[in-house]
Design an enzyme around this catalytic site. Structure first.
Site, short mmCIF file in Angstrom:
data_model
loop_
_atom_site.label_atom_id
_atom_site.label_comp_id
_atom_site.label_asym_id
_atom_site.label_seq_id
_atom_site.Cartn_x
_atom_site.Cartn_y
_atom_site.Cartn_z
N SER A 56 0.83 -1.20 0.00
CA SER A 56 0.00 0.00 0.00
C SER A 56 0.87 1.26 0.00
O SER A 56 1.66 1.46 -0.91
CB SER A 56 -0.96 -0.04 1.19
OG SER A 56 -1.98 0.93 1.05
N ASP B 278 -10.23 -3.05 -4.95
CA ASP B 278 -9.24 -2.09 -4.50
C ASP B 278 -9.16 -0.93 -5.49
O ASP B 278 -8.98 -1.16 -6.69
CB ASP B 278 -7.87 -2.79 -4.41
CG ASP B 278 -6.78 -1.92 -3.82
OD1 ASP B 278 -7.03 -0.75 -3.51
OD2 ASP B 278 -5.65 -2.44 -3.67
N HIS C 115 -8.26 -4.84 -0.69
CA HIS C 115 -7.04 -4.12 -0.31
C HIS C 115 -6.69 -4.39 1.15
O HIS C 115 -7.54 -4.31 2.03
CB HIS C 115 -7.22 -2.62 -0.52
CG HIS C 115 -6.00 -1.82 -0.19
ND1 HIS C 115 -5.03 -1.54 -1.11
CD2 HIS C 115 -5.59 -1.26 0.97
CE1 HIS C 115 -4.06 -0.83 -0.54
NE2 HIS C 115 -4.38 -0.66 0.73
#
Length: 328
Positions: free
Chosen positions: A164, A257, A287
């Site tokens: 991320s 996501d 995600h």
């Protein structure tokens, strides 16, 4: 694979709590003490037990501006001599996260790939805007290279990874290392990375599914960037003019996501530039699935792919002549 009902329930409850004021918004959370945000972690129920036999050592180093940075070194059991090394940068929207929430992940990477993982608690936004976190990550990478013998790391088999927001930093570090000509990284692992804070990809504009939202990413990006330029390649690596010469790369994305398309498009750019790249999109996953693996049935397949790829890619030194063609 269909998205697990329990995953939808967990994220649905989280959204409901935020809307009703029982859980803080991103802006409210950013006002909580930095130490509290760094200590956030998912419930053990969602994580499971970490692998046995991985030792943990905490060390400190000083950044380029004299700030003391904490790192943790994860070593798998058994074996002698040098091992490949991996600098790992945690996610959390550049606002949250640290050792507490990502230790299980670093331990699994160390044990599964038989490598030494060095995790960093980089300085968080909004107290510290870009490029502070990126510089912290680059300084840590340099520290690992300089202290490779003491750490037991093979200097010529060193990689960088992140998920991320940490994937964003890892990609920026890889670009910066190539621009500078050192360290000569042997691999980069990007797990559902944020690669374009201009939010120009289709999923970044149109995603309406569970988990991380388009609005969330916009808020995280603004708090991290401050007055910085969102088109800077070290903030938005997808927009870099030249990606040739980057190390072998594995990009993991999730179907549900807003960052999904950024990972896919970056993989396409790397491939077109002659970089050895592998991209896997995990259907049915949300995600952040590596942070809460027990919410995602079948996640062992993803763990196996990542650790097998790391072990194979870091098994041999990278060609020192494989450099980026342009410099800035």
């Amino acid at each position: 694979m269909r998205l697990a009902i329990r995953t939808r329930v967990v994220f649905g409850v989280s959204r409901l709590l935020t809307r009703t004021g029982l859980a803080p918004t991103i802006e409210q959370a950013a006002l909580t003490p930095l130490e509290k945000r760094a200590a956030m972690k998912p419930p053990r129920l969602f994580v499971g037990r970490p692998p046995a036999g991985v030792s943990v050592e905490e060390r400190t180093l000083h950044s380029r501006d004299g700030h003391e940075l904490r790192v943790r070194v994860y070593r798998p059991a058994g074996g002698t001599g040098e091992r490949p090394g991996l600098v790992y940068l945690h996610g959390g929207g550049w606002l949250f996260g640290g050792f507490a929430g990502w230790e299980h992940l670093c331990m699994r990477l160390a044990a599964g790939a038989d490598i030494i993982v060095v995790a960093l608690e980089y300085r968080l936004a909004p107290e510290h805007h870009h490029p502070t976190g990126l510089h912290d990550a680059m300084d840590t990478l340099g520290w690992v290279e300089e202290n490779a013998v003491e750490l037991g790391v093979a200097r010529d088999r060193l990689g960088v990874a992140g998920d991320s927001a940490g994937g964003n930093l890892a990609a920026g570090v890889a670009l910066l290392a190539c621009r500078q000509g050192a360290p000569n990284l042997a691999a980069q692992l990007l797990v559902y990375p944020a690669l374009d804070v201009t939010r120009s990809s289709p999923s970044a504009r149109d995603y309406r599914g569970p988990g991380l939202s388009v609005a969330d990413m916009e808020q995280y990006s603004q708090l991290y960037l401050g007055d910085g330029d969102p088109r800077d390649e070290l903030v938005s690596p997808l927009l870099a003019d030249d990606v040739a010469g980057l190390p072998p790369t594995l990009i993991i994305t999730a179907e549900h996501d807003p960052l999904r398309d950024e990972g896919r498009l970056y993989a396409d750019r790397l491939d077109a530039a002659g970089v050895r790249v592998r991209h896997t999109d995990y259907l049915g996953y949300v995600h952040g699935f590596f942070s809460v693996p027990r919410l995602h049935p079948g996640v062992e397949q993803a763990w196996s792919e990542v650790t097998t790829w790391l072990a194979r890619t870091l098994a041999r030194p990278r060609d020192p002549q494989n450099k980026v063609s342009s410099a800035r």
